[in-house]
Each structure stands twice: as structure tokens, then as C-alpha cells.
Enzyme design. Structure first.
Site, PDB file in Angstrom:
ATOM      1  CG  LEU A   1      50.169  10.960  78.463  1.00 33.36           C
ATOM      2  CD1 LEU A   1      51.531  11.194  77.792  1.00 33.36           C
ATOM      3  CD2 LEU A   1      49.040  11.360  77.511  1.00 33.36           C
TER       4      LEU A   1
ATOM      5  CB  ALA B   1      48.577   4.940  74.974  1.00 32.94           C
ATOM      6  N   GLY B   2      50.593   3.067  76.994  1.00 32.27           N
ATOM      7  CA  GLY B   2      51.798   2.238  76.872  1.00 32.27           C
ATOM      8  C   GLY B   2      51.504   0.746  76.895  1.00 32.27           C
TER       9      GLY B   2
ATOM     10  NE  ARG C   1      60.630  -2.022  80.101  1.00 32.71           N
ATOM     11  CZ  ARG C   1      61.065  -0.816  80.464  1.00 32.71           C
ATOM     12  NH1 ARG C   1      62.129  -0.725  81.242  1.00 32.71           N
ATOM     13  NH2 ARG C   1      60.449   0.278  80.067  1.00 32.71           N
TER      14      ARG C   1
ATOM     15  CB  SER D   1      28.769 -29.300 125.262  1.00 33.05           C
ATOM     16  OG  SER D   1      29.022 -28.168 126.008  1.00 33.05           O
TER      17      SER D   1
HETATM   18  C1  UD1 Z   1      59.767  10.175  79.636  1.00 31.59           C
HETATM   19  C2  UD1 Z   1      60.294  11.580  79.385  1.00 31.59           C
HETATM   20  C3  UD1 Z   1      61.622  11.749  80.127  1.00 31.59           C
HETATM   21  C4  UD1 Z   1      61.410  11.491  81.603  1.00 31.59           C
HETATM   22  C5  UD1 Z   1      60.792  10.099  81.815  1.00 31.59           C
HETATM   23  C6  UD1 Z   1      60.396   9.916  83.256  1.00 31.59           C
HETATM   24  C7  UD1 Z   1      59.531  12.208  77.151  1.00 31.59           C
HETATM   25  C8  UD1 Z   1      59.912  12.364  75.738  1.00 31.59           C
HETATM   26  N1  UD1 Z   1      60.493  11.750  77.963  1.00 31.59           N
HETATM   27  O1  UD1 Z   1      60.695   9.267  79.082  1.00 31.59           O
HETATM   28  O2  UD1 Z   1      62.128  13.051  79.954  1.00 31.59           O
HETATM   29  O3  UD1 Z   1      62.637  11.576  82.314  1.00 31.59           O
HETATM   30  O4  UD1 Z   1      59.576   9.966  81.031  1.00 31.59           O
HETATM   31  O5  UD1 Z   1      59.940   8.602  83.467  1.00 31.59           O
HETATM   32  O6  UD1 Z   1      58.417  12.502  77.524  1.00 31.59           O
HETATM   33  N2  UD1 Z   1      53.228   7.091  76.162  1.00 31.59           N
HETATM   34  C9  UD1 Z   1      52.062   7.012  75.429  1.00 31.59           C
HETATM   35  N3  UD1 Z   1      52.118   7.079  74.088  1.00 31.59           N
HETATM   36  C10 UD1 Z   1      53.292   7.243  73.406  1.00 31.59           C
HETATM   37  C11 UD1 Z   1      54.481   7.320  74.147  1.00 31.59           C
HETATM   38  C12 UD1 Z   1      54.426   7.250  75.520  1.00 31.59           C
HETATM   39  O7  UD1 Z   1      50.985   6.883  75.994  1.00 31.59           O
HETATM   40  O8  UD1 Z   1      53.247   7.314  72.175  1.00 31.59           O
HETATM   41  C13 UD1 Z   1      53.166   7.005  77.612  1.00 31.59           C
HETATM   42  C14 UD1 Z   1      53.883   5.762  78.114  1.00 31.59           C
HETATM   43  O9  UD1 Z   1      52.981   4.685  78.257  1.00 31.59           O
HETATM   44  C15 UD1 Z   1      54.430   6.182  79.447  1.00 31.59           C
HETATM   45  C16 UD1 Z   1      54.675   7.672  79.273  1.00 31.59           C
HETATM   46  O10 UD1 Z   1      53.903   8.082  78.164  1.00 31.59           O
HETATM   47  O11 UD1 Z   1      53.496   6.002  80.474  1.00 31.59           O
HETATM   48  C17 UD1 Z   1      56.125   8.037  79.119  1.00 31.59           C
HETATM   49  O12 UD1 Z   1      56.617   7.434  77.932  1.00 31.59           O
HETATM   50  P1  UD1 Z   1      57.977   6.670  77.867  1.00 31.59           P
HETATM   51  O13 UD1 Z   1      58.163   6.171  76.512  1.00 31.59           O
HETATM   52  O14 UD1 Z   1      58.079   5.708  78.996  1.00 31.59           O
HETATM   53  O15 UD1 Z   1      58.979   7.842  78.110  1.00 31.59           O
HETATM   54  P2  UD1 Z   1      60.379   7.725  78.776  1.00 31.59           P
HETATM   55  O16 UD1 Z   1      61.355   7.268  77.787  1.00 31.59           O
HETATM   56  O17 UD1 Z   1      60.283   7.001  80.059  1.00 31.59           O
END
Ligand code: UD1
Ligand code: MG
Length: 456
Positions: free
Chosen positions: A14, A16-17, A21, A412
Site C-alpha cells: 500500500l 497511496a497515502g 506531514r 616540479s
Molecule cells: C493502521 C492500522 C492500525 C495499526 C497502524 C500501524 C488499519 C485500519 N489500522 O492504522 O491498526 O496499528 O496502521 O501503523 O489498518 N492507506 C492507503 N489507502 C487508504 C488508507 C490507507 O493506501 O485508503 C495506506 C496509508 O498510506 C498507510 C497505510 O495504508 O501507509 C496505513 O494507513 P493509515 O491510515 O496510516 O492507518 P493507521 O491509522 O496508521
């Protein structure tokens, strides 16, 4: 444990984030650790763990991330998640790949770059041993914000997101790292069962645990070192991950026979290759593509990139090797010397205050202090060819293109613009004249001026 390499595996990363920050124009997963984008570290671990197929889910700056993925693996399938509706939604962006029904599906994150391949192999091994959903967890005294792993009798019964957790559940210190592996045959059935009824209205991948349990499936958690699960959200965390990566590399090299008296001050690139019995003094920095052969000594404050350092070579202190520097066995490049796109052949010495660029220095040649190859005329670069056992006197300028023959000498202070044949001597400077008694005459004149009260 079952051998996971017998099982086919689809790894989904994954990525896509948005990484708000990071406060950056560069997508978060492309920020480098040891010079390699984070997403590429994750791909490397996936490939070492024996993944059969790789899918990367991109969203934010999809094209740029896709390029970095393809540069490392042109077989990787790239899926775009158009809206960010949660981790399960992100995984389902790769539905076409999941439908191929691999034995295992492994979920990784583009911003979690320190997971070891061995850990992923062990997690997949659980599937080989009959677990249907395996989740990688870690323990921390400060679990706020993480999903909690709720276990009963050694089984994982739920992952509760912090926001949705009760007071009691929030006390649990076993946390979800996010990484999980599940049966590829059951994947779509489980994923399609996930809803978005929660505090964030997101499709949580973590809900798969309770869904699988309700179906009577075997769900377990495995504990990993917290280091392996650290995700990067800002540049402070990026620096922490960099530092952890550097520590790992230092340790691995020391255990493989490399000596470092102050390892904390030595910084490696992800692709640095160093053989055993190399000694690295403090404050040495490696850029991309450096190879160092056995027995070499890299003295303090040297900086290397794109360089090939041969057996028993000594460089530094304060040497700078730039791309294309090729130092053959037993050669020396000393203090305040810069070498670029040049071959220093066996046993040749470039000891002090010298620039060698676009050149060959023949075996056994000696380059005096302050020698400069004048390789650039403002438009083009030109080649300097120095023969074996040549001796270049100090403070010489070799104006390229130019050739100094085998065994030739350069006096030199010369400015050499024409070929010096084998065994000849080239002198290119004004001839010295000596004025007899001139020293005492000057002193007498100064004394007379001083007596007359004129200081001039
Ligand atoms: C997630 C976990 C949580 C865990 C934590 C560890 C879930 C619901 N929760 O929370 O249990 O303790 O990671 O760091 O999975 N992403 C996408 N598309 C989306 C949503 C997220 O690609 O629609 C990617 C984000 O870029 C990120 C990852 O998935 O890399 C995790 O998503 P994030 O929203 O950061 O989840 P957390 O709230 O950190
Ligand atoms: Mg997160």
C-alpha cells in the site's frame, strides 16, 4: 515450519497515502532511506521473502510512485486507489491480482521500510502451517494511536482501532503493525465482508480478523521487533529510520569482518559493498555505487561515490573519490586528493593535494603534491594518460589532452601541454636566475631607510 517457498504469494504494497506531514512535494514513499526510496526497500524485502507476484497500490502522485516501482521491477502490477477510503479499500484496488487466487496474500506498506525478509517468511510460514489470517504485531509501552491486538487462548480475536477501543482494551500493549498475511483462496470473501461502520467511516483491513473468526477460521498474531514495523509519517521519523538502517548495516558489516573504530560516524548507501578485512576510520561517507575490496584502509573523513577501491588500497585521510574512480590493488590516494573518472593502476601513489580527473595513472607511477590534471577547457573534458612508473614533480599542471610516457619525469612546477615520451623528462616553466649578494643589498637599503625615519 512449512517451507513458504513452495507456496505462491501475491504481495500487495500500500503506497497511496498522501504523507501530508512530510511537508514535501515528493510523495512520502519516495523519500529515501540510505539513498533508496522507502517503497523500494519494501519491494526488496518482498522479493527476498520469495513473493511470486507484486502489486503496488498507488494514489497520491501515482505516476511518480509507479515509475520508482517499475524502475526496480518492471513485472510489478500497479493499481490506482482513486479515493482513500481505508486500508481494506486500498487492498481491494488490487482486486484483479487477488482474483488470480495465490496461496498467500501478504500486505506491506510503502512507508514501513525496515521489515526483514526473514520476518515475512515466518509470517507466511504460519499460513503454510494452517493459519488463515496471520497478523504481525509489536509491543510498546506507549500504544496510543495503534490498533490493539486482542487475543484469547493464543488466538487473535480482534484488532481494535484506538478510536474504537474501550478503556480496558486501550491498556493492551500488543499492537497491530499493519502487516498481515492471509489465505489467497479466502481473500476476496473476507475483504468483501468488510464494512465502513466505525469512528472514521473507513474500510478497515483490520476488521478481517473478526470476520474470519466468525467464519471459524484460524487467526493468529506473531510478534516482531518494533523496529521492523516503524512507519514514517514525518521527517523526524524518517531520520530515526535512517539511523536504524545505518546501525543494521554497520553491524552486518562488522560481523562480516569490516573494522570500524567509530561505527556511529560512518554512513553507508543502500548498495555499498565492502569485503572483509577492510578498515574504516571515523567519519567516512559512502554515496551510491561503491565497492571496496579486502584489505583496503579508508582513513578518516574520506568521501566516496561511484568508486571501486581495490585490494589493499589506502585512501585518505580526507580523500574524495568521485564517480568512475577505479583504484587498483595497492595504490594510494592520500590527503586532500580528488579522483574522478580515472584509473589509478597497481601500486601508483597520489599522495597529497592533487586532482586527477579523466585520466589513467600507470602502475607504480608517483604523482607529486599539488599535481592537477587540467581536464576541462570550459567546453569539453579531455584525457590525461600517465604511463607506468612515471614521476610527476610537485605542483605540475598537466593540460589535457596530454600523454606522459612510461618511466618519464615531469619537473616540479611544470605546465605540460605536449607529450612527454617514454623515459624522457618534461620541463615546462621559466628558468631560474640567481642574483648574487642581492639579499644583503636589500637588507642594507632597508636599514638606511629606517634610520632616516622613513618606514617605507
Ligand atoms: C493502521 C492500522 C492500525 C495499526 C497502524 C500501524 C488499519 C485500519 N489500522 O492504522 O491498526 O496499528 O496502521 O501503523 O489498518 N492507506 C492507503 N489507502 C487508504 C488508507 C490507507 O493506501 O485508503 C495506506 C496509508 O498510506 C498507510 C497505510 O495504508 O501507509 C496505513 O494507513 P493509515 O491510515 O496510516 O492507518 P493507521 O491509522 O496508521
Ligand atoms: Mg499510519
Amino acid at each position: 515450519m512449512n517451507n513458504s517457498s513452495n507456496r505462491s504469494c501475491l504481495t500487495i504494497i500500500l503506497a497511496a497515502g498522501e504523507g501530508t506531514r512530510m511537508r514535501s512535494n515528493l510523495p512520502k514513499v519516495l523519500h529515501p532511506v540510505a539513498g533508496l526510496p522507502m517503497v523500494n526497500h519494501v519491494m526488496q524485502a518482498a522479493s527476498e521473502a520469495g513473493g511470486t507476484a507484486l502489486a503496488v497500490v498507488v494514489g497520491n502522485q501515482a505516476a511518480l510512485v509507479g515509475e520508482a516501482v517499475a524502475a526496480q521491477d518492471n513485472q510489478a502490477q500497479i493499481f490506482e486507489q482513486k479515493e482513500r477510503l481505508g486500508t481494506a479499500h486500498a487492498v481491494l484496488a488490487a482486486r484483479d491480482a487477488i482474483e488470480k487466487s495465490y496461496d498467500d496474500v501478504l500486505i506491506l506498506y510503502g512507508d514501513v521500510p525496515l521489515t526483514k525478509a526473514q520476518t515475512l517468511i515466518e509470517l507466511r510460514g504460519m499460513l503454510g502451517d494452517g493459519v488463515d489470517v496471520a497478523v504481525l504485531g509489536f509491543r510498546t509501552e506507549n500504544p496510543t494511536g495503534y490498533g490493539r491486538l486482542l487475543e484469547e487462548d493464543g488466538n487473535l480475536v480482534a484488532i481494535r482501532e484506538h478510536k474504537d477501543a474501550s478503556e480496558e482494551e486501550r491498556k493492551v500493549e500488543f499492537c497491530n503493525g499493519g502487516i498481515m498475511a492471509f489465505s489467497g483462496k479466502l481473500a476476496l470473501e473476507l475483504l468483501d465482508g468488510i464494512s465502513n461502520e466505525n469512528a472514521n467511516n473507513e474500510f478497515y483491513l483490520t476488521d478481517m480478523v473478526e470476520i474470519a473468526r466468525a467464519k471459524g477460521l484460524n487467526v493468529k498474531a506473531m510478534e516482531a521487533d518494533v523496529e521492523e514495523i516503524i512507519g514514517v509519517n514525518n521527517r523526524v521519523e524518517l531520520a530515526q529510520v535512517e539511523s536504524l538502517w545505518q546501525n543494521r548495516k554497520r553491524e552486518a558489516l562488522m560481523l562480516a569482518g569490516v573494522s570500524m573504530s567509530a561505527p556511529q560516524t560512518v554512513f553507508f548507501h543502500h548498495d555499498t559493498q565492502i569485503e572483509s578485512d577492510v578498515t574504516i576510520e571515523p567519519n567516512v561517507i559512502f554515496g551510491p555505487q561503491v565497492v571496496v575490496k579486502a584489505g583496503a584502509v579508508l582513513r578518516a573523513f574520506s568521501h566516496l561515490e561511484g568508486a571501486d577501491v581495490g585490494k589493499d588500497v589506502v585512501i585518505g585521510p580526507y580523500a574524495r573519490l568521485r564517480p568512475g574512480a577505479e583504484l587498483h590493488e595497492g595504490s594510494k590516494v592520500g590527503n586532500f586528493c580528488e579522483v574522478k573518472k580515472a584509473v589509478i593502476e597497481k601500486g601508483a601513489k597520489v599522495n597529497h593535494l592533487t586532482y586527477i580527473g579523466d585520466a589513467r595513472v600507470g602502475a607504480g607511477a608517483n604523482i607529486g603534491a599539488g599535481t592537477i590534471t587540467c581536464n576541462y577547457d570550459g567546453m569539453n573534458k579531455h584525457f590525461t594518460d600517465i604511463g607506468k612508473n612515471a614521476f610527476i614533480g610537485s605542483n605540475s599542471s598537466l593540460v589535457a589532452p596530454v600523454k606522459i610516457g612510461d618511466g618519464a619525469y615531469v619537473a616540479s612546477g611544470s605546465v605540460i601541454t605536449e607529450e612527454v615520451p617514454d623515459d624522457a623528462m618534461g620541463i615546462g616553466r621559466g628558468r631560474q636566475s640567481v642574483k648574487k649578494d642581492y639579499g644583503s643589498q636589500i637588507r642594507a637599503r632597508n636599514a638606511a631607510l629606517k634610520a632616516a625615519g622613513q618606514k617605507k
